[in-house]
Design a protein around this motif. Structure first.
Motif, PDB file in Angstrom:
ATOM      1  N   GLN A   1      27.138 -28.139 -33.267  1.00 16.87           N
ATOM      2  CA  GLN A   1      27.868 -28.702 -34.404  1.00 16.87           C
ATOM      3  C   GLN A   1      29.153 -29.378 -33.922  1.00 16.87           C
ATOM      4  O   GLN A   1      29.862 -28.823 -33.095  1.00 16.87           O
TER       5      GLN A   1
ATOM      6  N   SER B   1      34.217 -28.154 -32.455  1.00 19.13           N
ATOM      7  CA  SER B   1      32.787 -28.057 -32.159  1.00 19.13           C
ATOM      8  C   SER B   1      32.431 -26.594 -31.963  1.00 19.13           C
ATOM      9  O   SER B   1      33.299 -25.754 -31.733  1.00 19.13           O
TER      10      SER B   1
ATOM     11  N   ALA C   1      25.236 -31.986 -36.971  1.00 19.23           N
ATOM     12  CA  ALA C   1      24.587 -30.859 -36.298  1.00 19.23           C
ATOM     13  C   ALA C   1      23.200 -31.241 -35.804  1.00 19.23           C
ATOM     14  O   ALA C   1      22.558 -32.144 -36.346  1.00 19.23           O
TER      15      ALA C   1
ATOM     16  N   GLU D   1      22.028 -24.205 -32.158  1.00 16.05           N
ATOM     17  CA  GLU D   1      22.523 -25.251 -33.045  1.00 16.05           C
ATOM     18  C   GLU D   1      23.860 -25.757 -32.506  1.00 16.05           C
ATOM     19  O   GLU D   1      24.761 -24.980 -32.226  1.00 16.05           O
TER      20      GLU D   1
END
Length: 62
Positions: free
Chosen positions: A57, A37, A4, A55
């Motif tokens: 990831q 994702s 991340a 964010e």
């Protein structure tokens, strides 16, 4: 396992300053992408605003 990175800035730089460095770090670590994702919008102020906190990831399979 998840890799991340939090992007602080505009949507215009999300791919060059958010995704690109994270993808490069994953490739250098020799981990493999799992195909999963997501983006988590912690501070969304609208598409034209210069500051966002997003964010990124990526799921890793190894």
């Amino acid at each position: 396992m998840v890799a991340a990175r939090t992007h602080l800035g505009s949507l215009r730089t999300l791919f060059t300053q958010g995704y690109a460095p994270l993808v490069q770090e994953i490739h250098m670590s020799r981990h493999a992408f799992s195909g999963e994702s997501r983006e988590v919008y912690h501070d969304w102020r609208g598409p034209g605003v210069g500051y966002q906190r997003i964010e990124i990831q990526f799921g890793l399979s190894r």
